[in-house]
Design a protein around this motif. Sequence first.
Motif, PDB file in Angstrom:
ATOM      1  N   UNK A 243       0.834  -1.209   0.000  1.00 59.54           N
ATOM      2  CA  UNK A 243       0.000   0.000   0.000  1.00 59.54           C
ATOM      3  C   UNK A 243       0.865   1.254   0.000  1.00 59.54           C
ATOM      4  N   UNK A 244       0.324   2.311  -0.565  1.00 57.50           N
ATOM      5  CA  UNK A 244       0.987   3.610  -0.501  1.00 57.50           C
ATOM      6  C   UNK A 244       0.527   4.303   0.776  1.00 57.50           C
ATOM      7  N   UNK A 245       1.478   4.553   1.661  1.00 53.93           N
ATOM      8  CA  UNK A 245       1.170   5.182   2.942  1.00 53.93           C
ATOM      9  C   UNK A 245       0.973   6.690   2.802  1.00 53.93           C
ATOM     10  N   UNK A 246       1.810   7.319   1.969  1.00 56.28           N
ATOM     11  CA  UNK A 246       1.720   8.765   1.779  1.00 56.28           C
ATOM     12  C   UNK A 246       2.484   9.150   0.526  1.00 56.28           C
ATOM     13  N   UNK A 255       8.072  16.746   7.712  1.00 59.17           N
ATOM     14  CA  UNK A 255       7.424  17.704   8.598  1.00 59.17           C
ATOM     15  C   UNK A 255       5.996  17.303   8.966  1.00 59.17           C
ATOM     16  N   UNK A 256       5.310  16.591   8.059  1.00 61.36           N
ATOM     17  CA  UNK A 256       3.901  16.238   8.296  1.00 61.36           C
ATOM     18  C   UNK A 256       3.626  14.797   7.886  1.00 61.36           C
ATOM     19  N   UNK A 257       4.240  13.833   8.552  1.00 62.74           N
ATOM     20  CA  UNK A 257       3.984  12.433   8.195  1.00 62.74           C
ATOM     21  C   UNK A 257       2.519  12.069   8.429  1.00 62.74           C
ATOM     22  N   UNK A 258       1.939  11.343   7.458  1.00 60.01           N
ATOM     23  CA  UNK A 258       0.513  11.051   7.507  1.00 60.01           C
ATOM     24  C   UNK A 258       0.177   9.830   8.350  1.00 60.01           C
ATOM     25  N   UNK A 259       1.142   8.937   8.563  1.00 57.72           N
ATOM     26  CA  UNK A 259       0.885   7.712   9.323  1.00 57.72           C
ATOM     27  C   UNK A 259       2.048   7.461  10.280  1.00 57.72           C
ATOM     28  N   UNK A 260       1.833   6.649  11.295  1.00 54.70           N
ATOM     29  CA  UNK A 260       2.934   6.298  12.202  1.00 54.70           C
ATOM     30  C   UNK A 260       4.114   5.660  11.481  1.00 54.70           C
ATOM     31  N   UNK A 261       3.819   4.880  10.423  1.00 56.95           N
ATOM     32  CA  UNK A 261       4.909   4.250   9.680  1.00 56.95           C
ATOM     33  C   UNK A 261       5.793   5.292   9.006  1.00 56.95           C
TER      34      UNK A 261
END
Length: 342
Positions: A243-246, A255-261
């Motif tokens: 899957x594409x996480x971000x 600066x703004x990671x969308x997921x914990x991974x």
Amino acid sequence: MDRPVILDCRGVWKLYGYQSKEFLARHNGSPSDQDLADNGIIGAVRDASVQIRKGEIFIIMGLSGSGKSTLVRCLSRLVEPTAGEVHFEGSDLLSMSEANLIQVRRKKMGMVFQHFALLPHLTVLQNAAFPLEVQGVDRRTREEKARQMINIVGLSGREDYYPRQLSGGQQQRVGIARSLVADPDLWFLDEPFSALDPLIRREMQDEFLRLQSMLHKTIVFITHDFDEAIRLADRIAVMKDGRIEQTATPEELVMNPATPYVEEFTRHIPRAKVMRLRSVMSPGVPEGIYAGELAGSLTVDATIGEIDAAEHPFKVTDENGMPVGTINARTAIDVMIGRTNG
């Protein structure tokens, strides 16, 4: 960024296992991880969507087994997706006939892989000219074009060498020349530098950026090395378990990671390596004495030496070269040591 989309991939799945298409249909095109596991289906790519813009370096990255190479092979239809849509320059790749697809690959797509796959019995010139030979281009024309590409990648004088007479970095340059000889609109590179020693790898990254500044290709680049990704990319798609996480700019990812991974993936990347001058500058250019001008697209890390050594601040320019802000040593150093909310 208002560049047109050249490659549009939406909802792509690549499943391996018994009757995978039927399995996907039974689960309304959206099976859970548990559904996959219960049915012995491997989800190499899971509902992936990416839009590649003309002239950008788009990097797909992730750890081994994340699905990045399978996704790129789906984008070029070297691997048939189980489901989804892939449009290239407005044409539906997945419904294209085999003959038309071959022509698209030969004339509009270039590919470079980790293993150089040079033909050992052919010279550098013959290897570089090979795609045009396959197209039926006459010898004089194809060799002239190949010589131009060999010159661009810095191998002039080695046209008559065989692959065994070249270093790893030189062999990779031949692979790059070969992939560019047909002047592709879209250039795929699958971990092209990962087999090289660190110093040669850095040199090849420099060479890659130099080539891009000259050729302005649309590039899809795979890597598992985040340092390489942030150095080269306009945008990055981070993958995990198919899957594409971000998908974001290097700066946005850090600066703004969308997921914990993604947050964990980017945790140890120094902000100065990804933060652009345009993000940390002081807006406006008041009257005063300036040390010079710096492009806003440059990172703080790349310019800190110059900024710190100057007695006066620098003007920061936009993509058109117009001054839009200023930066001084104090601001740059704050970013370097992490003393910023940027």
